[in-house]
Design a protein around this motif. Sequence first.
Motif, short mmCIF file in Angstrom:
data_model
loop_
_atom_site.label_atom_id
_atom_site.label_comp_id
_atom_site.label_asym_id
_atom_site.label_seq_id
_atom_site.Cartn_x
_atom_site.Cartn_y
_atom_site.Cartn_z
N PRO A 16 0.82 -1.22 0.00
CA PRO A 16 0.00 0.00 0.00
C PRO A 16 0.85 1.26 0.00
O PRO A 16 0.51 2.25 -0.64
CB PRO A 16 -0.80 -0.14 1.30
CG PRO A 16 -0.87 -1.62 1.54
CD PRO A 16 0.45 -2.16 1.06
N GLU A 17 1.99 1.21 0.74
CA GLU A 17 2.86 2.38 0.78
C GLU A 17 3.46 2.67 -0.58
O GLU A 17 3.53 3.81 -1.03
CB GLU A 17 3.99 2.16 1.81
CG GLU A 17 3.52 2.15 3.26
CD GLU A 17 2.91 0.81 3.67
OE1 GLU A 17 2.94 -0.12 2.85
OE2 GLU A 17 2.41 0.72 4.80
N GLU A 18 3.90 1.59 -1.28
CA GLU A 18 4.49 1.77 -2.61
C GLU A 18 3.46 2.29 -3.59
O GLU A 18 3.75 3.14 -4.43
CB GLU A 18 5.07 0.44 -3.11
CG GLU A 18 6.33 0.01 -2.35
CD GLU A 18 6.76 -1.39 -2.75
OE1 GLU A 18 5.91 -2.14 -3.27
OE2 GLU A 18 7.93 -1.73 -2.54
N GLY A 19 2.23 1.75 -3.50
CA GLY A 19 1.17 2.21 -4.39
C GLY A 19 0.84 3.67 -4.16
O GLY A 19 0.64 4.44 -5.09
N ALA A 20 0.80 4.06 -2.88
CA ALA A 20 0.51 5.45 -2.54
C ALA A 20 1.61 6.37 -3.03
O ALA A 20 1.35 7.46 -3.55
CB ALA A 20 0.34 5.59 -1.03
N ASP A 21 2.86 5.92 -2.87
CA ASP A 21 3.99 6.73 -3.33
C ASP A 21 3.95 6.91 -4.84
O ASP A 21 4.21 8.00 -5.37
CB ASP A 21 5.33 6.07 -2.94
CG ASP A 21 5.58 6.17 -1.44
OD1 ASP A 21 4.92 6.99 -0.78
OD2 ASP A 21 6.43 5.40 -0.93
N ALA A 22 3.64 5.82 -5.56
CA ALA A 22 3.58 5.90 -7.03
C ALA A 22 2.47 6.84 -7.47
O ALA A 22 2.64 7.63 -8.39
CB ALA A 22 3.35 4.50 -7.61
N LEU A 104 -4.15 5.23 -9.43
CA LEU A 104 -2.86 5.24 -10.12
C LEU A 104 -3.06 5.30 -11.63
O LEU A 104 -2.42 6.07 -12.34
CB LEU A 104 -2.06 4.00 -9.74
CG LEU A 104 -0.61 3.92 -10.25
CD1 LEU A 104 0.21 5.09 -9.74
CD2 LEU A 104 0.03 2.60 -9.84
N ALA A 105 -3.99 4.48 -12.13
CA ALA A 105 -4.28 4.47 -13.56
C ALA A 105 -4.79 5.83 -14.03
O ALA A 105 -4.39 6.32 -15.10
CB ALA A 105 -5.30 3.38 -13.88
N THR A 110 -4.20 10.95 -16.92
CA THR A 110 -4.18 12.41 -16.88
C THR A 110 -2.90 12.94 -17.52
O THR A 110 -2.93 13.93 -18.28
CB THR A 110 -4.28 12.91 -15.43
OG1 THR A 110 -5.53 12.49 -14.87
CG2 THR A 110 -4.19 14.44 -15.37
N GLN A 111 -1.79 12.29 -17.22
CA GLN A 111 -0.52 12.70 -17.83
C GLN A 111 -0.55 12.51 -19.35
O GLN A 111 -0.06 13.36 -20.10
CB GLN A 111 0.63 11.90 -17.22
CG GLN A 111 0.91 12.25 -15.77
CD GLN A 111 2.09 11.49 -15.21
OE1 GLN A 111 3.20 11.57 -15.72
NE2 GLN A 111 1.86 10.74 -14.15
N GLN A 146 6.90 4.07 -19.29
CA GLN A 146 7.80 3.34 -18.39
C GLN A 146 7.16 3.14 -17.02
O GLN A 146 7.25 2.05 -16.43
CB GLN A 146 9.12 4.10 -18.24
CG GLN A 146 10.13 3.39 -17.34
CD GLN A 146 11.41 4.19 -17.19
OE1 GLN A 146 11.42 5.42 -17.25
NE2 GLN A 146 12.52 3.49 -17.00
N MET A 147 6.51 4.18 -16.49
CA MET A 147 5.88 4.08 -15.17
C MET A 147 4.68 3.13 -15.21
O MET A 147 4.44 2.38 -14.26
CB MET A 147 5.45 5.47 -14.70
CG MET A 147 6.61 6.43 -14.45
SD MET A 147 7.84 5.76 -13.29
CE MET A 147 6.87 5.70 -11.79
N ILE A 148 3.92 3.17 -16.30
CA ILE A 148 2.79 2.24 -16.44
C ILE A 148 3.30 0.80 -16.45
O ILE A 148 2.74 -0.08 -15.80
CB ILE A 148 2.00 2.54 -17.73
CG1 ILE A 148 1.30 3.90 -17.63
CG2 ILE A 148 0.96 1.44 -18.00
CD1 ILE A 148 0.67 4.37 -18.93
#
Length: 205
Positions: A16-22, A104-105, A110-111, A146-148
């Motif tokens: 959850p922490e990694e997902g929130a950071d991403a 996240l998606a 949005t980007q 790359q992030m996706i």
Amino acid sequence: MSDQETEQEKDGQATPEEGADAAKEADVDSLSDLAELEKIKAELQKEKEKAAKELEEGEEDEEDLREVDYLQKLLGLSIKFEHHVGMWLMTAYIDCGIKYDHRLAESYMTQLSTIQSFLRLLEKVDGVTRELVTKDCVLKLRNVVQMIYKNQVKPLYKEVSLMKKKPKSESLEHFKENWNERLEDLQKACDFEYQVLDVKGFILK
């Protein structure tokens, strides 16, 4: 399930922490892009007026046409990547019974939408600003892809590879096929502007 398999599954899942950071990182990037978009609008407007005047005078040359064609290809790629994430990838997650991080998606889409806004502004603009912003759009598109791949695509396929019973998902196959095709197109676009910018590492085997 053995302890080893349990550990493997844990390794394949983002905490959850990694997902929130991403998600937080993606949100910051989105806000930064939007701010930058507003910042260059004035510069682009000046060059747009200049380009319109030259077009009226019949001064549009072959190089301009090639650049516009390149912009349209980049725009099409960005739209297709956005569609693949919002359509096939999300459905593949659901088919495989894996939680899909909508926030996240959405931040990635949005980007991609922001990149599309840049490219649409550039279509009728000429000059140095168009060249610089076009190169920046290529970099931004590559970075978002790359992030996706890192935070959504790779974890999904790792989870699927660990499953004893493979899920039957047309969306999973459709996504893989379309994702790889778009990456090949993006590689060609990167080769046009950058000789060393590689996206082949994101291809799904």
